[in-house]
Design an enzyme around this catalytic site. Sequence first.
Site, PDB file in Angstrom:
ATOM      1  N   LYS A   1     150.377  43.436  81.132  1.00  0.00           N
ATOM      2  CA  LYS A   1     150.271  44.648  81.963  1.00  0.00           C
ATOM      3  C   LYS A   1     148.841  45.188  81.979  1.00  0.00           C
ATOM      4  O   LYS A   1     148.570  46.240  82.554  1.00  0.00           O
ATOM      5  CB  LYS A   1     151.217  45.724  81.436  1.00  0.00           C
ATOM      6  CG  LYS A   1     152.688  45.366  81.678  1.00  0.00           C
ATOM      7  CD  LYS A   1     153.578  46.489  81.230  1.00  0.00           C
ATOM      8  CE  LYS A   1     155.018  46.083  81.096  1.00  0.00           C
ATOM      9  NZ  LYS A   1     155.739  45.960  82.363  1.00  0.00           N
TER      10      LYS A   1
ATOM     11  N   CYS B   1     164.477  49.138  84.350  1.00  0.00           N
ATOM     12  CA  CYS B   1     164.922  49.051  82.938  1.00  0.00           C
ATOM     13  C   CYS B   1     165.016  50.438  82.324  1.00  0.00           C
ATOM     14  O   CYS B   1     164.587  50.662  81.185  1.00  0.00           O
ATOM     15  CB  CYS B   1     163.982  48.178  82.110  1.00  0.00           C
ATOM     16  SG  CYS B   1     163.926  46.478  82.646  1.00  0.00           S
TER      17      CYS B   1
ATOM     18  N   GLN C   1     152.604  51.057  79.339  1.00  0.00           N
ATOM     19  CA  GLN C   1     152.082  51.529  80.634  1.00  0.00           C
ATOM     20  C   GLN C   1     150.763  52.267  80.486  1.00  0.00           C
ATOM     21  O   GLN C   1     150.190  52.719  81.479  1.00  0.00           O
ATOM     22  CB  GLN C   1     153.102  52.456  81.311  1.00  0.00           C
ATOM     23  CG  GLN C   1     154.357  51.742  81.764  1.00  0.00           C
ATOM     24  CD  GLN C   1     154.091  50.701  82.845  1.00  0.00           C
ATOM     25  OE1 GLN C   1     153.144  50.805  83.619  1.00  0.00           O
ATOM     26  NE2 GLN C   1     154.925  49.681  82.895  1.00  0.00           N
TER      27      GLN C   1
ATOM     28  N   HIS D   1     161.928  53.216  78.524  1.00  0.00           N
ATOM     29  CA  HIS D   1     162.308  51.892  79.021  1.00  0.00           C
ATOM     30  C   HIS D   1     163.388  51.360  78.074  1.00  0.00           C
ATOM     31  O   HIS D   1     163.391  51.693  76.889  1.00  0.00           O
ATOM     32  CB  HIS D   1     161.048  51.019  78.942  1.00  0.00           C
ATOM     33  CG  HIS D   1     161.157  49.645  79.516  1.00  0.00           C
ATOM     34  ND1 HIS D   1     161.803  48.613  78.865  1.00  0.00           N
ATOM     35  CD2 HIS D   1     160.668  49.101  80.659  1.00  0.00           C
ATOM     36  CE1 HIS D   1     161.722  47.507  79.588  1.00  0.00           C
ATOM     37  NE2 HIS D   1     161.037  47.773  80.685  1.00  0.00           N
TER      38      HIS D   1
ATOM     39  N   ASP E   1     155.149  53.584  72.503  1.00  0.00           N
ATOM     40  CA  ASP E   1     155.223  52.473  73.448  1.00  0.00           C
ATOM     41  C   ASP E   1     154.084  52.674  74.452  1.00  0.00           C
ATOM     42  O   ASP E   1     154.151  53.533  75.334  1.00  0.00           O
ATOM     43  CB  ASP E   1     156.592  52.509  74.146  1.00  0.00           C
ATOM     44  CG  ASP E   1     156.715  51.480  75.257  1.00  0.00           C
ATOM     45  OD1 ASP E   1     155.697  50.856  75.612  1.00  0.00           O
ATOM     46  OD2 ASP E   1     157.829  51.326  75.787  1.00  0.00           O
TER      47      ASP E   1
HETATM   48  N1  PMP Z   1     157.987  49.705  77.712  1.00  0.00           N
HETATM   49  C1  PMP Z   1     157.507  50.043  78.913  1.00  0.00           C
HETATM   50  C2  PMP Z   1     157.130  51.481  79.153  1.00  0.00           C
HETATM   51  C3  PMP Z   1     157.356  49.091  79.905  1.00  0.00           C
HETATM   52  O1  PMP Z   1     156.885  49.429  81.098  1.00  0.00           O
HETATM   53  C4  PMP Z   1     157.728  47.751  79.634  1.00  0.00           C
HETATM   54  C5  PMP Z   1     157.631  46.679  80.702  1.00  0.00           C
HETATM   55  N2  PMP Z   1     158.141  47.055  81.946  1.00  0.00           N
HETATM   56  C6  PMP Z   1     158.209  47.443  78.363  1.00  0.00           C
HETATM   57  C7  PMP Z   1     158.323  48.437  77.432  1.00  0.00           C
HETATM   58  C8  PMP Z   1     158.588  46.041  78.006  1.00  0.00           C
HETATM   59  O2  PMP Z   1     157.465  45.201  78.034  1.00  0.00           O
HETATM   60  P1  PMP Z   1     157.608  43.632  77.923  1.00  0.00           P
HETATM   61  O3  PMP Z   1     158.651  43.227  78.915  1.00  0.00           O
HETATM   62  O4  PMP Z   1     156.242  43.120  78.261  1.00  0.00           O
HETATM   63  O5  PMP Z   1     158.016  43.328  76.521  1.00  0.00           O
END
Ligand code: PMP
Length: 405
Positions: free
Chosen positions: A224, A361, A201, A122, A198
């Site tokens: 999430k 993203c 997910q 991401h 990270d």
């Molecule tokens: N890493 C991953 C794998 C994600 O799915 C997301 C959110 N889509 C993020 C980072 C960023 O998370 P946040 O917007 O809650 O900071």
Amino acid sequence: MTFDAVKIRQEFPILATIANEHPLVYLDNAATTQKPQAVLDALMTYYTTSNANVHRGAHYLSDRATAQFEHARERVMRFIHAPENSHVIWTKGTTEAINQVAHGLEWSISSDDEILITSLEHHANLVPWQQLAFRTGARLRVLPLTSTGKWEPEYAHYFNQHTRIFACTQISNAIGVKTPLEEMLAAAKAVGAFTLVDGAQAVAHYDVNVTELDCDFYVFSGHKMYGPTGIGVLYGKAHALEVLTPVQTGGEMVRHVTYNSTEFNVLPYRLEAGTPHIEGVIGLAAACDYFAAQDRQAMLEWEQKLARYVYDELKFNTAIEIYSPASDTTVVSLSVPGIHTMDLNGYLDSQGVAVRAGSHCAHPLMAQLGVSSTLRASFACYNTLSEARRFCDVLLEAIEILGDD
Ligand code: PMP
């Protein structure tokens, strides 16, 4: 396997929504999950019985708020199997946690160093490292993972004596594939790199054990995993957190201040400047308790079953390209060549079906897949088989209508 999604969804009031004159089918769970009544109640109870600033006032409500706030840290610590509560740092979310680490380690990076990420990241786990590389002259390297989450042995040299940091997602948000995390972490540790996982997910689906994973940092967002927005966690090993330069300075994170110097506080407070998101912390702990009360294996198998159902329903349709794996995932990410995903999304939305169309993203991953965007249906514990069926039906309807143009 007996997981009662119909029963569990009663605990999520928002799921009764009528969206565009249709019962809402919420399949955008990888973006954010809905919140159970237990989490909503925890937020309301905090404000109606305990609201005060923490760690400051010596009065009844402040003591109460502080006790709940620190108790929440312990519950989250247990949830991820961290060894001590001082290893759990509150952040706004995954993004802020990664930025804290990227800035906090800047002092240790020089132009000879390499920062390694994977091709499934991401932007939150890419841009902070890229910018760190720009600031320090270090080299950002990208370990090529296949879209099936494989790592070819010929890429072993990506882990070498220059690798200072290895940052990797546990599960791709865009296509739902798991990365070969244990193998990669072992390779990173063998060359003495800092490791960051990270888990944005992963935490909603897996019983994450940061002690077993043995990474230096593990980051995730509350929203999430059925918790509130605006709260997340930076877990770190003591030695790793100790060497981070705080990105934010101010109150709470100090022990003693003069005009000439500041003595920083101990962990976790050293990395938590200012009044924290107290209500968010309490809501996140309530979400952890909510999980703890469930049969998590049955929950995961249910979510995977729904994704598998959609995959099997669509896999022989020649109009559709699927980018997610056939199994072991809770996501189905697809495209329909010739029809823009935003148009598919628009039709699904008009029928009450909430999914996500876009690049998720993850621009470089989209380029690797050879598309500019995908349509992603992502499942949570409260989704039902009839919702999975409805997604397929409405998608096929959309293809029929939009494909004639
Ligand atoms: N890493 C991953 C794998 C994600 O799915 C997301 C959110 N889509 C993020 C980072 C960023 O998370 P946040 O917007 O809650 O900071």
